[in-house]
Design a protein around this motif. Structure first.
Motif, PDB file in Angstrom:
ATOM      1  N   TYR A  12     -32.968 -24.635  45.814  1.00  0.00           N
ATOM      2  CA  TYR A  12     -32.486 -26.000  45.999  1.00  0.00           C
ATOM      3  C   TYR A  12     -33.512 -26.940  46.625  1.00  0.00           C
ATOM      4  CZ  TYR A  12     -27.916 -23.975  45.062  1.00  0.00           C
ATOM      5  OH  TYR A  12     -26.854 -23.327  44.484  1.00  0.00           O
ATOM      6  N   ILE A  15     -34.167 -30.033  44.548  1.00  0.00           N
ATOM      7  CA  ILE A  15     -33.001 -30.915  44.543  1.00  0.00           C
ATOM      8  C   ILE A  15     -32.882 -31.666  45.863  1.00  0.00           C
ATOM      9  CG2 ILE A  15     -30.472 -30.963  44.459  1.00  0.00           C
ATOM     10  CD1 ILE A  15     -30.586 -28.662  42.487  1.00  0.00           C
ATOM     11  N   TRP A 255     -21.742 -27.208  36.669  1.00  0.00           N
ATOM     12  CA  TRP A 255     -21.924 -28.106  37.811  1.00  0.00           C
ATOM     13  C   TRP A 255     -23.083 -27.670  38.697  1.00  0.00           C
ATOM     14  CZ3 TRP A 255     -20.249 -32.632  37.214  1.00  0.00           C
ATOM     15  CH2 TRP A 255     -19.064 -32.877  36.521  1.00  0.00           C
ATOM     16  N   ILE A 259     -26.899 -31.091  38.586  1.00  0.00           N
ATOM     17  CA  ILE A 259     -27.236 -32.039  39.652  1.00  0.00           C
ATOM     18  C   ILE A 259     -28.469 -32.856  39.285  1.00  0.00           C
ATOM     19  CG2 ILE A 259     -27.898 -32.274  42.062  1.00  0.00           C
ATOM     20  CD1 ILE A 259     -26.352 -29.695  42.628  1.00  0.00           C
ATOM     21  N   SER A 262     -27.966 -35.281  36.298  1.00  0.00           N
ATOM     22  CA  SER A 262     -27.143 -36.426  36.683  1.00  0.00           C
ATOM     23  C   SER A 262     -27.949 -37.428  37.496  1.00  0.00           C
ATOM     24  CB  SER A 262     -25.926 -35.962  37.493  1.00  0.00           C
ATOM     25  OG  SER A 262     -25.103 -35.104  36.725  1.00  0.00           O
TER      26      SER A 262
END
Length: 422
Positions: A12, A15, A255, A259, A262
């Motif tokens: 992550y 992100i 989902w 991330i 989107s």
């Protein structure tokens, strides 16, 4: 503990950096709007790199996928299933918008701005046939390399892949070249995405500093309705589609890996800029490469849930403005037909819906006083529309995998992991 932290940062870290860039950019755009003119070039550089890479990436992704589909993954089945999924989800989005407008009507504005200048520079003597020919084909090869001719470029790449597939042993070296070049372009994308936090943060600063205040202006109610409906459709319907494709596991995977696509979509307002990120996210969603490399690039041009919803909103606002009855049956049927056309003609570039808006105005013969309302709505809904357009391509690819390749196709394509339907 340290290992868990390391794994978390590995999974992550990019992100988190992206979210940090977006938060900082939003803060700068909101509190220091005078600085966005200096910050925006950073976003332009990042976006230009994506645009420059997307043409060869699109070509090699489509051509290599089509050329190397084996006998167990029939191209015809994938394409026919894709067409059904695209058409079905586009119409569902349009019908949902019509229902929402029926229950939450929008009042007519009290004033009308001066008409905007014409954005579509077509010859007034052209027929729709002439425009269609120009849109799906070009008369010189070099014109294929422009984003202005994306659909023609996609068609050419697809046909080249079919030709390579049918060329037999003689075409084997070319097919290997397509696969190799596709891998090279994927690594180029990974290099470009290293600067995504800086580039997307700069774009968020620009959007918040320039477009943000307009959201509280004259068209607040239709804009609010669109964003609320879009968020509902994004969360509920995309989850439903992912569930149909692969059960609860499909929802979780979608989902978890949606991330970055989107965030890229909402900050760049570009389906084309999001397409490479979608391709990178597809393996994590369990989408087979043979499906992802065909459905996602084609979906960038042909599959637009957000444009379907926004075209209905824009038609409705224009009709309310001039006192026409939007809920007359033929008007509704025509509106649904336009949503399908707009999903094709609205290119995957920032504010690319203008061409679709011109199509809408031409079909209905709307008077000039309706044009500013259509343009304003079209511009301000672009971030949410792009999110729905772009991220809808991956969930559509999940559905195509499910219906074209079987119920376990999605589950068996996440890092070799196979698990059953939940």
């Amino acid at each position: 503990m340290e290992r868990q932290t390391s794994n978390f940062l590995r999974s992550y870290g990019s992100i988190l950096l992206l979210l940090l860039g977006i938060v900082v950019g939003s803060f700068v755009g909101g509190f220091f709007p005078g600085t966005v003119v200096w910050i925006k070039p950073l976003g332009d550089v990042f976006l230009n790199l994506l645009f420059a890479a997307v043409i060869p990436l699109l070509f090699f992704a489509i051509a290599s996928a089509v050329a190397n589909i084996d006998g167990s993954q029939k191209l015809g089945r994938i394409i026919s299933t894709m067409a059904g999924v695209f058409l079905g989800t586009i119409l569902i989005a349009g019908v949902c918008t019509i229902i929402a407008l029926w229950f939450f009507p929008v009042e007519a504005p009290q004033a009308v701005q001066e008409p905007a200048s014409t954005l579509l520079e077509d010859d007034p003597n052209d027929t729709w046939g002439d425009r269609l020919v120009r849109f799906v084909t070009v008369d010189e090869f070099y014109k294929l390399l422009s984003r202005e001719n994306m659909l023609a470029f996609v068609i050419f790449s697809f046909l080249l892949g079919v030709a390579a597939q049918r060329s037999g042993e003689a075409g084997a070296p070319f097919r290997r070249f397509l696969l190799s070049a596709n891998e090279v372009m994927k690594h180029l994308l990974m290099l470009i995405m290293k600067v995504a936090p800086l580039g997307l943060g700069a774009y968020f600063a620009y959007q918040v500093g320039t477009i943000g205040p307009a959201l509280f202006g004259f068209y607040a109610k239709p804009l609010g309705l669109y964003y609320l409906l879009g968020a509902f459709y994004f969360a509920v319907f995309f989850s439903f589609y992912a569930y149909v494709a692969a059960g609860k596991t499909g929802v979780r995977r979608f989902w978890k890996n949606n991330i970055l696509p989107s965030a890229t979509a909402i900050s760049t307002c570009s389906s084309i800029a999001t397409m490479p990120v979608n391709l990178a996210a597809a393996p994590g969603m369990g989408i087979p490469p043979a499906v992802a490399n065909v459905v996602i690039p084609l979906g960038t041009t042909l599959h637009k849930n957000g444009s379907s919803m926004s075209s209905i909103i824009k038609i409705y606002v224009a009709f309310v403005l001039i006192g026409w009855d939007f809920f007359e049956p033929m008007t509704l049927l025509t509106a649904l037909g336009i949503t399908v056309l707009v999903s094709i003609v609205a290119g995957g570039i920032p504010n690319g819906g203008y061409i679709g808006e011109m199509l809408m105005i031409s079909v209905y013969g709307l008077p000039t006083e309706a044009i500013p309302a259509v343009m304003i709505i079209g511009t301000l809904v672009d971030p949410m529309a792009t999110v729905l357009n772009a991220t809808g391509d991956t969930v559509a690819a999940m559905l195509v995998s499910r219906f074209a390749l079987g119920k376990h196709a999605v589950h068996s394509n996440e890092g070799g992991e196979a698990d059953g339907m939940e």
